[in-house]
Design a protein around this motif. Structure first.
Motif, PDB file in Angstrom:
ATOM      1  N   MET A   1       0.848  -1.202   0.000  1.00 40.09           N
ATOM      2  CA  MET A   1       0.000   0.000   0.000  1.00 40.09           C
ATOM      3  C   MET A   1       0.883   1.252   0.000  1.00 40.09           C
ATOM      4  SD  MET A   1      -2.895   1.195   2.753  1.00 40.09           S
ATOM      5  CE  MET A   1      -3.940  -0.196   2.329  1.00 40.09           C
ATOM      6  N   MET A   2       0.542   2.236  -0.813  1.00 39.20           N
ATOM      7  CA  MET A   2       1.310   3.455  -0.888  1.00 39.20           C
ATOM      8  C   MET A   2       0.937   4.402   0.250  1.00 39.20           C
ATOM      9  SD  MET A   2       1.562   4.449  -4.901  1.00 39.20           S
ATOM     10  CE  MET A   2       2.362   3.349  -6.079  1.00 39.20           C
ATOM     11  N   ASP A   3       1.943   5.181   0.714  1.00 42.01           N
ATOM     12  CA  ASP A   3       1.648   6.180   1.732  1.00 42.01           C
ATOM     13  C   ASP A   3       1.207   7.476   1.055  1.00 42.01           C
ATOM     14  OD1 ASP A   3       3.955   7.353   0.742  1.00 42.01           O
ATOM     15  OD2 ASP A   3       5.195   6.769   2.453  1.00 42.01           O
ATOM     16  N   GLU A   4       0.896   8.479   1.865  1.00 41.95           N
ATOM     17  CA  GLU A   4       0.350   9.727   1.329  1.00 41.95           C
ATOM     18  C   GLU A   4       1.338  10.416   0.394  1.00 41.95           C
ATOM     19  OE1 GLU A   4      -1.240  14.091   2.905  1.00 41.95           O
ATOM     20  OE2 GLU A   4      -0.817  12.482   4.339  1.00 41.95           O
ATOM     21  N   LYS A   5       2.635  10.396   0.768  1.00 41.30           N
ATOM     22  CA  LYS A   5       3.642  11.049  -0.077  1.00 41.30           C
ATOM     23  C   LYS A   5       3.706  10.397  -1.453  1.00 41.30           C
ATOM     24  CE  LYS A   5       6.625  10.187   3.107  1.00 41.30           C
ATOM     25  NZ  LYS A   5       7.843  10.031   3.938  1.00 41.30           N
ATOM     26  N   SER A   6       3.671   9.063  -1.473  1.00 36.16           N
ATOM     27  CA  SER A   6       3.719   8.345  -2.749  1.00 36.16           C
ATOM     28  C   SER A   6       2.457   8.584  -3.558  1.00 36.16           C
ATOM     29  CB  SER A   6       3.924   6.849  -2.504  1.00 36.16           C
ATOM     30  OG  SER A   6       5.159   6.601  -1.857  1.00 36.16           O
ATOM     31  N   ASN A   7       1.308   8.651  -2.882  1.00 36.38           N
ATOM     32  CA  ASN A   7       0.052   8.901  -3.581  1.00 36.38           C
ATOM     33  C   ASN A   7       0.039  10.291  -4.221  1.00 36.38           C
ATOM     34  OD1 ASN A   7      -1.349   6.471  -3.252  1.00 36.38           O
ATOM     35  ND2 ASN A   7      -1.975   7.013  -1.180  1.00 36.38           N
ATOM     36  N   ARG A   8       0.587  11.285  -3.528  1.00 32.84           N
ATOM     37  CA  ARG A   8       0.654  12.636  -4.083  1.00 32.84           C
ATOM     38  C   ARG A   8       1.558  12.660  -5.304  1.00 32.84           C
ATOM     39  NH1 ARG A   8       2.391  16.672   0.461  1.00 32.84           N
ATOM     40  NH2 ARG A   8       2.342  18.107  -1.327  1.00 32.84           N
ATOM     41  N   THR A   9       2.652  11.930  -5.232  1.00 38.73           N
ATOM     42  CA  THR A   9       3.578  11.857  -6.367  1.00 38.73           C
ATOM     43  C   THR A   9       2.889  11.194  -7.553  1.00 38.73           C
ATOM     44  OG1 THR A   9       5.467  11.724  -4.855  1.00 38.73           O
ATOM     45  CG2 THR A   9       5.821  10.999  -7.124  1.00 38.73           C
ATOM     46  N   LEU A  10       2.184  10.114  -7.282  1.00 34.92           N
ATOM     47  CA  LEU A  10       1.468   9.414  -8.348  1.00 34.92           C
ATOM     48  C   LEU A  10       0.383  10.296  -8.951  1.00 34.92           C
ATOM     49  CD1 LEU A  10       1.320   6.722  -9.830  1.00 34.92           C
ATOM     50  CD2 LEU A  10      -0.257   5.907  -8.065  1.00 34.92           C
ATOM     51  N   ASP A  11      -0.288  11.084  -8.116  1.00 31.38           N
ATOM     52  CA  ASP A  11      -1.308  12.002  -8.613  1.00 31.38           C
ATOM     53  C   ASP A  11      -0.694  13.005  -9.597  1.00 31.38           C
ATOM     54  OD1 ASP A  11      -3.328  10.829  -7.162  1.00 31.38           O
ATOM     55  OD2 ASP A  11      -3.272  12.291  -5.530  1.00 31.38           O
ATOM     56  N   GLY A 143      22.044  13.935  -2.729  1.00 32.39           N
ATOM     57  CA  GLY A 143      21.747  14.606  -1.469  1.00 32.39           C
ATOM     58  C   GLY A 143      21.529  13.607  -0.355  1.00 32.39           C
ATOM     59  N   THR A 144      21.053  14.096   0.765  1.00 30.98           N
ATOM     60  CA  THR A 144      20.920  13.257   1.953  1.00 30.98           C
ATOM     61  C   THR A 144      19.501  13.175   2.486  1.00 30.98           C
ATOM     62  OG1 THR A 144      21.450  15.155   3.371  1.00 30.98           O
ATOM     63  CG2 THR A 144      23.292  13.762   2.664  1.00 30.98           C
ATOM     64  N   ASP A 145      18.586  13.902   1.884  1.00 31.74           N
ATOM     65  CA  ASP A 145      17.268  14.073   2.490  1.00 31.74           C
ATOM     66  C   ASP A 145      16.166  13.300   1.781  1.00 31.74           C
ATOM     67  OD1 ASP A 145      18.393  15.930   4.283  1.00 31.74           O
ATOM     68  OD2 ASP A 145      18.120  17.553   2.833  1.00 31.74           O
ATOM     69  N   GLU A 146      15.032  13.218   2.453  1.00 30.08           N
ATOM     70  CA  GLU A 146      13.743  12.931   1.833  1.00 30.08           C
ATOM     71  C   GLU A 146      12.997  14.255   1.818  1.00 30.08           C
ATOM     72  OE1 GLU A 146      12.389   8.423   2.604  1.00 30.08           O
ATOM     73  OE2 GLU A 146      12.250   9.686   4.376  1.00 30.08           O
ATOM     74  N   ARG A 147      12.335  14.574   0.694  1.00 26.09           N
ATOM     75  CA  ARG A 147      11.765  15.909   0.560  1.00 26.09           C
ATOM     76  C   ARG A 147      10.625  15.908  -0.457  1.00 26.09           C
ATOM     77  NH1 ARG A 147      13.966  17.631  -4.261  1.00 26.09           N
ATOM     78  NH2 ARG A 147      15.650  16.281  -4.953  1.00 26.09           N
ATOM     79  N   ILE A 148       9.878  16.993  -0.445  1.00 25.43           N
ATOM     80  CA  ILE A 148       8.820  17.244  -1.421  1.00 25.43           C
ATOM     81  C   ILE A 148       9.263  18.426  -2.284  1.00 25.43           C
ATOM     82  CG2 ILE A 148       6.402  17.812  -1.774  1.00 25.43           C
ATOM     83  CD1 ILE A 148       6.781  15.142  -0.386  1.00 25.43           C
ATOM     84  N   ASP A 149       9.216  18.275  -3.611  1.00 28.57           N
ATOM     85  CA  ASP A 149       9.663  19.369  -4.472  1.00 28.57           C
ATOM     86  C   ASP A 149       8.531  20.348  -4.741  1.00 28.57           C
ATOM     87  OD1 ASP A 149       8.068  18.247  -6.466  1.00 28.57           O
ATOM     88  OD2 ASP A 149       9.687  18.023  -7.926  1.00 28.57           O
TER      89      ASP A 149
END
Length: 202
Positions: A1-11, A143-149
């Protein structure tokens, strides 16, 4: 199951698929593709994992390889299927389930959307999918992070050290090469981490 971050990316990819294809279908990645092909036997079978526009699948098909192309975005999968002239499977990274089917796995700028917490399971699935001596290519933004562009997409960034640490957890995988390159991206430049790893024969 995808999490919210992955779902937003897929959207994003589902709603912006034509624009994304137009941005990426003509990008020049020929140097990396040629390096990858050096590891693939003639007529070899390649998994294009997160195929996007189908740009690279089309190239590999033109060079005599057989291709299994997958993408989590159903809109991109439909467009890529038209572009390469064969079906593209609508699967996420976490859904692939193949057993020693591929001479190579091409994951160009795709796994960078997989949360670090899920990378372990995906690495196991990729290793299982490779034939002995098969090769994996992966690329990530440096880079070193997890982030939202700024477009709302989730990214997991890696360095040589963090990627080497991840791959060290998988005894079957041996690093062949890790290197960086800086390339134009839209209005600026982006440094990429390129990774080649081989499935070791015991």
């Amino acid at each position: 199951m995808m999490d919210e971050k992955s779902n937003r990316t897929l959207d994003f990819y589902n709603t912006q698929a034509p624009q994304y294809v137009a941005e990426t279908v003509d990008l020049d990645v020929s140097n990396i593709r040629n390096l990858f092909l050096n590891h693939i036997p003639e007529g070899g079978h390649i998994l294009d994992l997160g195929c996007g526009s189908g740009r690279d699948s089309r190239f590999f098909l033109a060079h005599g390889c057989s291709i299994t192309a997958v993408d989590a975005s159903d809109e991109l999968a439909n467009l890529a299927s038209e572009f390469i002239g064969q079906p593209v499977e609508n699967l996420s990274f976490q859904e692939i389930d193949y057993l020693e089917a591929f001479d190579g796995i091409w994951a160009c700028a795709s796994l960078l959307h997989c949360p670090k917490s899920a990378m372990g399971g995906v690495m196991q699935r990729m290793t299982k999918a490779l034939k002995p001596n098969g090769i994996i290519y992966m690329s990530f933004k440096y880079g070193t992070d997890e982030r939202i562009d700024e477009r709302g997409r989730f990214f997991n960034d890696y360095t040589e050290a963090s990627m080497s640490k991840l791959l060290a957890e998988y005894a079957e995988l041996q690093i062949v090469e890790i290197f960086t390159e800086t390339k134009p991206l839209r209005s600026g430049f982006q440094t990429w981490l390129n990774v080649f790893a081989r499935k070791h024969v015991k």
